[in-house]
Enzyme design. Sequence first.
Site, PDB file in Angstrom:
ATOM      1  N   GLY A  45       0.441 -31.003  36.194  1.00 35.61           N
ATOM      2  CA  GLY A  45       1.107 -29.724  35.993  1.00 35.61           C
ATOM      3  C   GLY A  45       0.173 -28.544  35.864  1.00 35.61           C
ATOM      4  CB  SER A  46      -3.227 -28.202  34.760  1.00 37.13           C
ATOM      5  OG  SER A  46      -4.392 -27.425  34.934  1.00 37.13           O
ATOM      6  N   PRO A  47      -2.577 -26.099  37.493  1.00 36.72           N
ATOM      7  CG  PRO A  47      -2.207 -23.793  37.675  1.00 36.72           C
ATOM      8  CD  PRO A  47      -1.817 -24.996  36.876  1.00 36.72           C
ATOM      9  CB  THR A  84      -5.889 -30.101  36.363  1.00 40.41           C
ATOM     10  OG1 THR A  84      -6.057 -29.591  35.039  1.00 40.41           O
ATOM     11  CG2 THR A  84      -6.244 -31.566  36.375  1.00 40.41           C
ATOM     12  CE1 TYR A  85      -4.074 -29.626  45.156  1.00 38.97           C
ATOM     13  CE2 TYR A  85      -4.485 -27.283  44.889  1.00 38.97           C
ATOM     14  CZ  TYR A  85      -4.291 -28.374  45.702  1.00 38.97           C
ATOM     15  OH  TYR A  85      -4.317 -28.226  47.065  1.00 38.97           O
TER      16      TYR A  85
END
Length: 195
Positions: A13-15, A17-18
């Site tokens: 859910g973390s951009p 982190t993506y």
Amino acid sequence: MMPKTIEFLFDVGSPTTYLAHRRLPAIAARTGASLDYIPVLLGGIFKATGNAPPGLVAARGQWMNIDMARYAAREAITLQHNPDFPINTITMMRVLTGARGTPDFTPLVEALFSAMWEFPRNLSDPETLKATLTAAGFDPDTQLARAGGPEVKSALIKATEYAVSRGAFGAPTFFVGDEIFFGQDRLDWVEKAAA
């Protein structure tokens, strides 16, 4: 000298982190380090540490979107704003926890990150999540049944507690040995530590 391990504590859910997920394979290739993807629940880390999503401060959230776009452009990473953000990721993170250590894990990580940040969908909607898993070649009923087991739920809680016990306060968090690094903008330091 033994190759090092980069522990990657992540929530899809973390951009940011993506963005880290997209950059980590090249770092592993350059350093010879192995990657250990550890699913955690970002909301659980926030609750345990008293932290909050950066978007709750309007100016910080606006700056962060600009900053992420800069990183994505520099690294040639496709990053789309998910209109349903923030999305409750507990089911997705349980699916990943249940698949950890199996051949399903890496393709599931890829499918869920892609559906969150490349071709954005509301993956907190059960039917959308099932359709996404099906499109990625998985039987959603099998994945969701495994994710719903008490041992998987407990494992995700334990991984989140592990993250907090080692000093994590958000995601992405990286550990190289005893060193902690936070944020996809610290990957140059992660690479140096892994080398």
